[in-house]
Design an enzyme around this catalytic site. Structure first.
Site, PDB file in Angstrom:
ATOM      1  N   CYS A   1      -4.121   8.135   9.763  1.00 22.21           N
ATOM      2  CA  CYS A   1      -4.405   7.551  11.071  1.00 22.21           C
ATOM      3  C   CYS A   1      -4.004   8.496  12.192  1.00 22.21           C
ATOM      4  CB  CYS A   1      -3.632   6.250  11.222  1.00 22.21           C
ATOM      5  SG  CYS A   1      -4.425   4.881  10.377  1.00 22.21           S
TER       6      CYS A   1
ATOM      7  N   LYS B   1       0.833  -1.210   0.000  1.00 22.16           N
ATOM      8  CA  LYS B   1       0.000   0.000   0.000  1.00 22.16           C
ATOM      9  C   LYS B   1       0.870   1.263   0.000  1.00 22.16           C
ATOM     10  CE  LYS B   1      -1.370   1.869   3.850  1.00 22.16           C
ATOM     11  NZ  LYS B   1      -1.493   3.191   4.411  1.00 22.16           N
ATOM     12  N   ASN B   2       1.848   1.307   0.869  1.00 21.47           N
ATOM     13  CA  ASN B   2       2.617   2.549   1.004  1.00 21.47           C
ATOM     14  C   ASN B   2       3.503   2.819  -0.206  1.00 21.47           C
ATOM     15  OD1 ASN B   2       1.370   3.110   3.384  1.00 21.47           O
ATOM     16  ND2 ASN B   2       3.055   2.447   4.703  1.00 21.47           N
TER      17      ASN B   2
ATOM     18  N   ILE C   1       8.548   5.911  17.186  1.00 22.72           N
ATOM     19  CA  ILE C   1       8.268   6.724  15.982  1.00 22.72           C
ATOM     20  C   ILE C   1       7.071   7.664  16.205  1.00 22.72           C
ATOM     21  CG2 ILE C   1       7.833   6.687  13.489  1.00 22.72           C
ATOM     22  CD1 ILE C   1      10.399   5.201  14.091  1.00 22.72           C
TER      23      ILE C   1
ATOM     24  N   ARG D   1       1.563  14.461  13.460  1.00 17.26           N
ATOM     25  CA  ARG D   1       2.264  14.072  12.237  1.00 17.26           C
ATOM     26  C   ARG D   1       2.622  15.330  11.453  1.00 17.26           C
ATOM     27  NH1 ARG D   1      -0.540   8.507  10.152  1.00 17.26           N
ATOM     28  NH2 ARG D   1       1.423   8.276   9.091  1.00 17.26           N
ATOM     29  N   PRO D   2       3.659  16.030  11.927  1.00 16.90           N
ATOM     30  CA  PRO D   2       4.029  17.287  11.267  1.00 16.90           C
ATOM     31  C   PRO D   2       4.589  17.048   9.867  1.00 16.90           C
ATOM     32  CG  PRO D   2       5.660  16.696  12.935  1.00 16.90           C
ATOM     33  CD  PRO D   2       4.565  15.668  13.015  1.00 16.90           C
TER      34      PRO D   2
ATOM     35  N   ASP E   1       6.905  19.422   8.614  1.00 21.09           N
ATOM     36  CA  ASP E   1       7.950  20.441   8.508  1.00 21.09           C
ATOM     37  C   ASP E   1       9.125  19.988   7.634  1.00 21.09           C
ATOM     38  OD1 ASP E   1       8.100  18.706  10.936  1.00 21.09           O
ATOM     39  OD2 ASP E   1      10.096  19.568  11.081  1.00 21.09           O
ATOM     40  N   GLN E   2       9.444  18.691   7.669  1.00 18.84           N
ATOM     41  CA  GLN E   2      10.593  18.222   6.876  1.00 18.84           C
ATOM     42  C   GLN E   2      10.269  18.217   5.378  1.00 18.84           C
ATOM     43  OE1 GLN E   2      13.646  17.706   8.400  1.00 18.84           O
ATOM     44  NE2 GLN E   2      12.424  18.598  10.050  1.00 18.84           N
TER      45      GLN E   2
ATOM     46  N   ARG F   1      -8.646   0.434   4.892  1.00 20.70           N
ATOM     47  CA  ARG F   1      -7.762   1.403   4.243  1.00 20.70           C
ATOM     48  C   ARG F   1      -6.496   0.717   3.727  1.00 20.70           C
ATOM     49  NH1 ARG F   1      -6.003   6.058   7.854  1.00 20.70           N
ATOM     50  NH2 ARG F   1      -4.502   5.876   6.196  1.00 20.70           N
TER      51      ARG F   1
ATOM     52  N   ASP G   1       4.546   0.114  12.168  1.00 18.94           N
ATOM     53  CA  ASP G   1       3.268  -0.389  11.663  1.00 18.94           C
ATOM     54  C   ASP G   1       3.006  -1.845  12.071  1.00 18.94           C
ATOM     55  OD1 ASP G   1       2.789   2.057  10.568  1.00 18.94           O
ATOM     56  OD2 ASP G   1       2.919   1.436   8.471  1.00 18.94           O
TER      57      ASP G   1
HETATM   58  C1  UD1 Z   1       4.866   6.458   6.733  1.00 17.11           C
HETATM   59  C2  UD1 Z   1       3.867   5.368   6.491  1.00 17.11           C
HETATM   60  C3  UD1 Z   1       3.296   4.880   7.816  1.00 17.11           C
HETATM   61  C4  UD1 Z   1       4.420   4.479   8.760  1.00 17.11           C
HETATM   62  C5  UD1 Z   1       5.465   5.584   8.878  1.00 17.11           C
HETATM   63  C6  UD1 Z   1       6.704   5.159   9.646  1.00 17.11           C
HETATM   64  C7  UD1 Z   1       2.937   5.896   4.335  1.00 17.11           C
HETATM   65  C8  UD1 Z   1       1.779   6.410   3.557  1.00 17.11           C
HETATM   66  N1  UD1 Z   1       2.801   5.888   5.665  1.00 17.11           N
HETATM   67  O1  UD1 Z   1       4.174   7.531   7.354  1.00 17.11           O
HETATM   68  O2  UD1 Z   1       2.453   3.762   7.554  1.00 17.11           O
HETATM   69  O3  UD1 Z   1       3.885   4.270  10.053  1.00 17.11           O
HETATM   70  O4  UD1 Z   1       5.914   5.970   7.558  1.00 17.11           O
HETATM   71  O5  UD1 Z   1       7.288   4.033   9.057  1.00 17.11           O
HETATM   72  O6  UD1 Z   1       3.931   5.458   3.773  1.00 17.11           O
HETATM   73  N2  UD1 Z   1       8.064  13.721  11.194  1.00 17.11           N
HETATM   74  C9  UD1 Z   1       8.370  15.029  11.487  1.00 17.11           C
HETATM   75  N3  UD1 Z   1       8.314  15.959  10.491  1.00 17.11           N
HETATM   76  C10 UD1 Z   1       7.969  15.643   9.210  1.00 17.11           C
HETATM   77  C11 UD1 Z   1       7.656  14.309   8.909  1.00 17.11           C
HETATM   78  C12 UD1 Z   1       7.705  13.365   9.936  1.00 17.11           C
HETATM   79  O7  UD1 Z   1       8.699  15.365  12.622  1.00 17.11           O
HETATM   80  O8  UD1 Z   1       7.946  16.534   8.355  1.00 17.11           O
HETATM   81  C13 UD1 Z   1       8.117  12.683  12.256  1.00 17.11           C
HETATM   82  C14 UD1 Z   1       6.779  12.033  12.530  1.00 17.11           C
HETATM   83  O9  UD1 Z   1       6.024  12.771  13.461  1.00 17.11           O
HETATM   84  C15 UD1 Z   1       7.198  10.686  13.066  1.00 17.11           C
HETATM   85  C16 UD1 Z   1       8.482  10.376  12.285  1.00 17.11           C
HETATM   86  O10 UD1 Z   1       8.923  11.621  11.777  1.00 17.11           O
HETATM   87  O11 UD1 Z   1       7.510  10.783  14.429  1.00 17.11           O
HETATM   88  C17 UD1 Z   1       8.305   9.408  11.152  1.00 17.11           C
HETATM   89  O12 UD1 Z   1       7.262   9.821  10.310  1.00 17.11           O
HETATM   90  P1  UD1 Z   1       7.240   9.500   8.747  1.00 17.11           P
HETATM   91  O13 UD1 Z   1       8.311   8.509   8.435  1.00 17.11           O
HETATM   92  O14 UD1 Z   1       7.238  10.778   7.999  1.00 17.11           O
HETATM   93  O15 UD1 Z   1       5.834   8.805   8.594  1.00 17.11           O
HETATM   94  P2  UD1 Z   1       4.814   8.964   7.409  1.00 17.11           P
HETATM   95  O16 UD1 Z   1       5.566   9.196   6.136  1.00 17.11           O
HETATM   96  O17 UD1 Z   1       3.752   9.911   7.802  1.00 17.11           O
END
Ligand code: UD1
Length: 430
Positions: free
Chosen positions: A117, A22-23, A327, A122-123, A125-126, A397, A305
């Site tokens: 979810c 899915k991802n 995470i 889930r910021p 910013d990056q 989903r 996950d």
């Molecule tokens: C993706 C997956 C999700 C999985 C997660 C971690 C998809 C669609 N979803 O979610 O199923 O649980 O990876 O393997 O592929 N963070 C920041 N700033 C940002 C982005 C992320 O601080 O701009 C933090 C998040 O809050 C979290 C960590 O980084 O603590 C990891 O998040 P991230 O890897 O970005 O998860 P997703 O891409 O949302």
């Protein structure tokens, strides 16, 4: 409202075929909009998230031709605008991949802020940091992200946190930028690699995906491609843990065993036997599981996950286990339901301390999110009596035919949408 009703007690036995990831699919479908030529995608999972993303793409003029349940042809030569307002899209996290894809191709994207979810803050910013480094101007107003650039210019980007989403989004925005982009501290998840392979199959120049430094040389344009999505690591892991928890014997087929190593290793620590072949993993659990400790980490660590599923299995293991979630900060919401089923679990900060009990008892519970929902179904499979799991829209989903696949392995589970059907099920299995 649709729910699963389960009569616990049967070990899962047999073979199960795992679908496309899915991802990976979400990233690859979004990236398909980056060429005017037709792209054919195979091994696409038929789950709500991918279907919603395809609808959103159609809403801006992308032509989506479903050539089969798991195959789709995409043509984005008629894209009319770069604004995704589609109501549904708010519900899925991966809506934000359309920012990277549209910004990369058209230098402009306007997308409703993502949902997904509720597993913690889930910021993004990056993501924004990456787009900005490439020369884009990014604003957020009224819940909509607007990104535009006269020109995207390759840049050196160091991610402050390892983020799957940011790595994928920046990769897409950079493939047609001028010059070289380097993403440091990049995520290494299999779906990051799959997207890079897909982009390369369209003519991009992405190197290093799967390591923590990804180098992208901008190309002028991308062309059509035929691509097969990798198998779903988390769907496979879910069935592996379900096999272990039910003391079953299941061969999980159409997988890449390397992607499952962190899960296999934990199951071995818990007393299971694991046999790997080229594209299958067999899990045999002949005795009570034993306790172990688990800490979620970015790939190749144990996936967040899979955290709820392994916790459910450890809840019946002998001894005390500690599961630490590193995470997301809000990923133990299902534990209350577990306690109602008889589990002895205490959450302290980011850890769950699990004192294994002898049995769970069935209860009426709700899926709080996608993976926790699947975990609660596993809890139902090993509980005494009947369990009903509500809010299965979350589970759907990300899992295709979950109850059908479990049923084929011997689980007593049905998807019902009326109390009358639930009653019938109870009578049948009383
Ligand atoms: C993706 C997956 C999700 C999985 C997660 C971690 C998809 C669609 N979803 O979610 O199923 O649980 O990876 O393997 O592929 N963070 C920041 N700033 C940002 C982005 C992320 O601080 O701009 C933090 C998040 O809050 C979290 C960590 O980084 O603590 C990891 O998040 P991230 O890897 O970005 O998860 P997703 O891409 O949302």
């Amino acid at each position: 409202m649709e729910k699963y009703i389960i009569k616990g007690g049967n070990p899962l036995v047999g073979e199960v075929e795992i679908g496309g990831a899915k991802n990976a699919a979400l990233a690859i479908l979004a990236a398909s909009a980056m060429t005017d030529e037709t792209v054919s995608i195979d091994n696409m999972p038929d789950v709500r998230d991918t279907n919603v993303l395809l609808q959103a793409m159609e809403s801006i003029g992308v032509i989506v031709d479903r050539v089969g349940r798991h195959a789709v042809k995409i043509n984005a030569s008629q894209v009319r605008n770069h604004t995704i307002e589609n109501e549904y899209i708010k519900k899925i996290r991966a809506s934000y991949y359309l920012i990277g894809a549209l910004l990369g191709k058209y230098r402009h994207a306007q997308v409703v802020l993502p949902g997904g979810c509720d597993i913690g803050l889930r910021p993004i910013d990056q993501h924004i940091k990456g787009f900005t480094a490439l020369g884009a101007n990014v604003t957020i107003e009224h819940g909509i992200i607007n990104a535009y650039a006269d020109k995207l210019i390759g840049s050196h980007i160091y991610l402050d946190v390892v983020s799957v989403g940011a790595t994928i989004n920046i990769m897409m925005a950079a493939v047609m930028a001028d010059g070289q982009t380097i993403i440091e501290n990049a995520a290494k998840e299999p779906h990051v690699v799959d997207l890079a392979n897909f982009l390369n199959s369209m003519g991009a120049n992405v190197k290093g995906a799967g390591t923590d430094v990804i180098r992208i040389k901008g190309v002028e344009k991308l062309h059509g491609s035929e691509y097969t999505i990798i198998p779903d690591q988390i769907e496979a892991g879910t069935f592996m843990v379900a096999a272990a928890a039910t003391h079953g014997d299941v061969t999980v087929k159409n997988v890449i065993p390397k992607h499952l190593e962190s899960i296999s290793a934990k199951l071995v620590e818990m007393g299971c036997q694991i046999q790997e072949s080229d594209d299958a993993v067999r899990v045999v659990a002949s005795k009570r599981l034993t306790a172990t400790h688990v800490k979620t980490l970015p790939y190749p660590g144990f996936p967040t996950d899979m955290q709820p599923q392994i916790t459910v299995a450890l809840g019946l293991a002998s001894g005390i286990s500690i599961v630490t979630e590193s995470i997301f900060e809000n990923r133990f919401r299902y534990v209350d339901s577990m306690i109602r089923m008889g589990a002895n679990i205490k959450v302290e900060g980011s850890s769950a301390i699990i004192d294994g009990v002898e049995k769970y008892s069935g209860a009426e519970i709700s899926a709080p999110d996608l993976r926790a929902g699947a975990a609660l179904v596993i809890a139902g499979l090993i509980a005494e009596g009947f369990t009903s799991v509500d809010d299965i829209k979350y589970i759907e989903r990300g899992y295709e035919d979950f109850h059908i696949k479990l049923g084929a392995l011997g689980a007593q589970i049905e998807r019902v949408d009326a109390e009358r059907e639930a009653q019938k099920f109870r009578l049948k299995f009383a």
